[in-house]
Design a protein around this motif. Structure first.
Motif, PDB file in Angstrom:
ATOM      1  N   UNK A  39      -8.506  29.529  24.716  1.00  0.00           N
ATOM      2  CA  UNK A  39      -8.417  30.355  23.468  1.00  0.00           C
ATOM      3  C   UNK A  39      -8.253  31.502  23.524  1.00  0.00           C
ATOM      4  N   UNK A  40      -7.359  32.416  22.919  1.00  0.00           N
ATOM      5  CA  UNK A  40      -6.787  33.681  23.096  1.00  0.00           C
ATOM      6  C   UNK A  40      -7.047  34.620  21.763  1.00  0.00           C
ATOM      7  N   UNK A  80     -15.336  35.243   9.766  1.00  0.00           N
ATOM      8  CA  UNK A  80     -16.382  34.422  10.340  1.00  0.00           C
ATOM      9  C   UNK A  80     -16.169  34.434  12.033  1.00  0.00           C
ATOM     10  N   UNK A  81     -15.048  34.298  12.296  1.00  0.00           N
ATOM     11  CA  UNK A  81     -14.933  34.326  13.954  1.00  0.00           C
ATOM     12  C   UNK A  81     -14.034  35.556  14.358  1.00  0.00           C
ATOM     13  N   UNK A  82     -14.584  36.280  15.271  1.00  0.00           N
ATOM     14  CA  UNK A  82     -13.735  37.732  15.512  1.00  0.00           C
ATOM     15  C   UNK A  82     -13.400  37.710  17.052  1.00  0.00           C
ATOM     16  N   UNK A  83     -12.007  37.474  17.087  1.00  0.00           N
ATOM     17  CA  UNK A  83     -11.334  37.760  18.457  1.00  0.00           C
ATOM     18  C   UNK A  83     -12.415  36.965  19.711  1.00  0.00           C
ATOM     19  N   UNK A  84     -12.244  35.716  19.473  1.00  0.00           N
ATOM     20  CA  UNK A  84     -12.905  34.889  20.393  1.00  0.00           C
ATOM     21  C   UNK A  84     -11.865  34.377  21.584  1.00  0.00           C
ATOM     22  N   UNK A  85     -12.385  34.571  22.561  1.00  0.00           N
ATOM     23  CA  UNK A  85     -11.264  34.211  24.108  1.00  0.00           C
ATOM     24  C   UNK A  85     -11.917  33.215  24.865  1.00  0.00           C
ATOM     25  N   UNK A  86     -11.825  32.219  25.202  1.00  0.00           N
ATOM     26  CA  UNK A  86     -12.448  31.082  26.246  1.00  0.00           C
ATOM     27  C   UNK A  86     -11.651  30.223  26.852  1.00  0.00           C
ATOM     28  N   UNK A 123     -20.125  26.917  15.148  1.00  0.00           N
ATOM     29  CA  UNK A 123     -19.430  25.922  14.397  1.00  0.00           C
ATOM     30  C   UNK A 123     -17.986  25.918  14.083  1.00  0.00           C
ATOM     31  N   UNK A 124     -17.754  27.183  13.289  1.00  0.00           N
ATOM     32  CA  UNK A 124     -16.604  27.651  12.864  1.00  0.00           C
ATOM     33  C   UNK A 124     -15.547  27.413  13.881  1.00  0.00           C
ATOM     34  N   UNK A 125     -15.938  28.081  14.911  1.00  0.00           N
ATOM     35  CA  UNK A 125     -15.009  27.891  16.371  1.00  0.00           C
ATOM     36  C   UNK A 125     -14.616  26.716  16.800  1.00  0.00           C
ATOM     37  N   UNK A 126     -15.755  25.808  16.939  1.00  0.00           N
ATOM     38  CA  UNK A 126     -15.486  24.354  17.211  1.00  0.00           C
ATOM     39  C   UNK A 126     -14.578  23.752  16.290  1.00  0.00           C
ATOM     40  N   UNK A 127     -14.667  23.868  15.116  1.00  0.00           N
ATOM     41  CA  UNK A 127     -13.799  23.318  13.971  1.00  0.00           C
ATOM     42  C   UNK A 127     -12.365  23.868  14.105  1.00  0.00           C
ATOM     43  N   UNK A 128     -12.316  25.275  14.347  1.00  0.00           N
ATOM     44  CA  UNK A 128     -10.872  25.825  14.625  1.00  0.00           C
ATOM     45  C   UNK A 128     -10.129  25.258  15.958  1.00  0.00           C
ATOM     46  N   UNK A 129     -10.881  24.798  17.003  1.00  0.00           N
ATOM     47  CA  UNK A 129     -10.229  24.328  18.180  1.00  0.00           C
ATOM     48  C   UNK A 129      -9.590  22.936  17.624  1.00  0.00           C
TER      49      UNK A 129
END
Length: 538
Positions: A11-12, A23-29, A48-54
């Motif tokens: 995730x970049x 809701x989600x800001x510049x997440x990298x994993x 949760x929004x990050x997991x749904x975005x994946x």
């Protein structure tokens, strides 16, 4: 299979916005095959929004930027049919509430088999065989895991196992579990966590575990990422991060998660208990009947006794199905017992009716797990909090009513101005404070807290527990605190009762019961709860 040297998931710079709000800001994993990654944070932090975005399952109107690459392929560039083919086959998701993920009209075997046939060209018989093997793999063997059973016939833990079976039937490479154990008792929670970890380790499955329970993440995960207001503020190897958390929010999360046992006990006065339950039996008719003989009723509460004194918090613990909720309904006079009696302030409450029942009802109130579900969203806080005034013989007039509502809002840490707002304008923790204010408005002698903090993140939970302890002492309240979370009960209760299969198997001072449990069932609950902060990984 993932190519050598290539991560399973990258995730970049992921950003998610709904309308003007980001809701989600510049997440990298990143995630490797067989690795377990924990995603921690308070409610509303963006987990949760990050997991749904994946999985590209965001709500309508959501906009994303950045990249989510699965096995090197950018999921944002795939069509919806291609994504549908991947979900279930390559990427699986387990949600908090299995009831909403399962079809109540389909047998559990058919639901697992349906997933298989959606993604693989196999016969119905082969799909049923795979379904049977998968149900066995997740621990649903024998009669309890019979393929023909319907979801309503299963316990919460069993339903979660079915939801996991549906998700892992085709052994996806990536499994996202979003609060998969939040509503489960400690033994079911331990079993589900062991199951998820085992699947990840044995099958090389990448697992993202999303939860606000830091203790769970400390025991289970290889790496941990902490989210706050949509951003990852800290990430690294779990063991190191638990020792060297540097961000102020991460440190606050850890501090709130480390609940300390309650020390000391309230000063006792020589008086009768304000709530006394004596030899209560509560039965329900069986839903399945025999052709040859009448079915015996199901005994949910079997000869139970307990008492609550003024100024003390009494914990009630037990597994799902142990009879806690049925007992609480009898205590609140929502159900009548077949035998036994509930005395409130010395009067028979369980058999009261009419004006006497209404008079006694104002002396006992309840706070539920999800206050929002008991709030009318069209009512202001003033109307919600003042609703129980109808129990009074002479409800206060408008000026006095506003004064008393303002006073009780201040008691729970809110402001008088909040009375003009609506429940949807508040956070989860603030709504729980409103629910407590509503319970206090009639100046009751007893309040029952039924799983009142289980849905809250650890920081808000800590605040509500502190408020509860303070109000109990200051107002000389008696509190019956019902929870499946033994860590929470240990931190607030003066005495504790343990239920199993409708019976009370152990009770005593909380410090003694938690330090030296005598009954085998209590010992098993304590072992499953992993009370120490340094518990080994599952």
């Amino acid at each position: 299979m993932t190519a050598p040297g290539r991560s399973l998931l990258d995730i970049d710079g992921l950003c998610v916005s709904i309308g003007p709000r980001q809701i989600v800001k510049n997440v990298s994993l990143g995630l490797e095959p067989g690795e377990i990654l924990g995603l921690a944070g308070a409610s509303g932090s963006g987990k949760t929004m990050t997991s749904l975005a994946i999985a590209r399952l965001l709500p309508a109107g959501a906009h994303t930027s950045g990249a989510v690459r699965f096995r090197g392929e950018n999921l944002g560039e795939k069509t919806e049919p291609a994504l549908c083919a991947m979900r279930g086959r390559d990427i699986g998701m387990v949600f908090q509430e299995p009831k909403s993920a399962l079809n109540p009209l389909m047998s559990i075997g058919d639901q697992v088999a349906e997933t298989v046939r959606l993604h693989v060209a196999v016969s119905a018989a082969e799909a049923r065989r795979i379904a049977r093997e998968t149900l066995d793999r997740v621990g649903l063997r024998g009669e309890q895991g019979a393929s023909g059973r319907l979801p309503y016939e299963l316990s919460g833990g069993q339903r979660q196992r079915v939801a996991i079976a549906v998700t892992v039937a085709l052994t996806p490479a990536l499994l996202i579990a979003d609060e998969p154990t939040a509503s489960l008792d400690v033994r079911a929670q331990a079993e589900i966590l062991q199951l998820l970890a085992g699947l990840a380790r044995e099958r090389g499955m990448g697992l993202i575990l999303v939860t606000h329970d830091i203790a769970v993440l400390a025991r289970m995960t290889d790496r941990l990422a902490v989210m706050h207001e949509g951003e990852i503020v800290e990430q690294g190897a779990t063991e190191q991060l638990m020792r060297d958390m540097s961000h102020p929010y991460g440190r606050a999360l850890l501090a709130a998660a480390r609940l300390q046992p309650k020390h000391g006990a309230p000063a006792r006065q020589a008086s009768a208990p304000i709530l006394a339950v004596s030899d209560v039996v509560r039965e329900y008719p069986r839903t399945r009947r025999s052709l040859w003989r009448a079915a015996l009723p199901f005994r949910a509460v079997d000869g139970v006794s307990l008492h609550v004194d003024a100024g003390e918090i009494v914990g009630l613990v037990g597994e799902s199905g142990s009879g806690k909720s049925s007992l609480v309904r009898v205590v609140l006079a929502l159900d009548r017992p077949q035998s036994g009696v509930v005395r409130l302030l010395g009067e028979d409450f369980s058999n009261a009716s009419g004006a006497r029942l209404r008079r006694l009802r104002r002396s006992i109130q309840v706070v539920f797990q999800d206050p929002y579900g008991s709030f009318d969203p069209h009512w202001t806080v003033e109307r919600l909090v003042g609703e129980p005034f109808f129990l009074l013989d002479s409800p206060p007039a408008s000026a006095e009513r506003r004064r008393r509502i303002a006073a009780v809002l201040e008691q729970v840490g809110l402001s008088p101005g909040d009375a003009r707002r609506y429940p949807q304008e508040f956070s989860g923790g603030q709504r729980q404070r409103i629910a407590i204010a509503r319970a206090l408005i009639t100046e009751p002698a007893v309040i029952a807290f039924d799983e009142a903090v289980s849905a809250l993140d650890v920081i808000v939970r800590s605040q509500i527990l502190g408020l509860l302890s303070e109000l109990t002492v200051r107002l000389r309240l008696g509190c019956l605190f019902v929870s499946h979370d033994l860590n929470v009960v240990r931190s607030v209760a003066d005495r504790v009762y343990v239920m199993q299969q409708g019976r009370m198997v152990e009770h005593g001072p909380a410090a003694s019961v938690f330090a030296s449990p005598r009954h085998a069932h209590t010992q098993a609950l304590m072992a499953a709860a992993a009370l120490s902060d340094g518990s080994p990984r599952v």
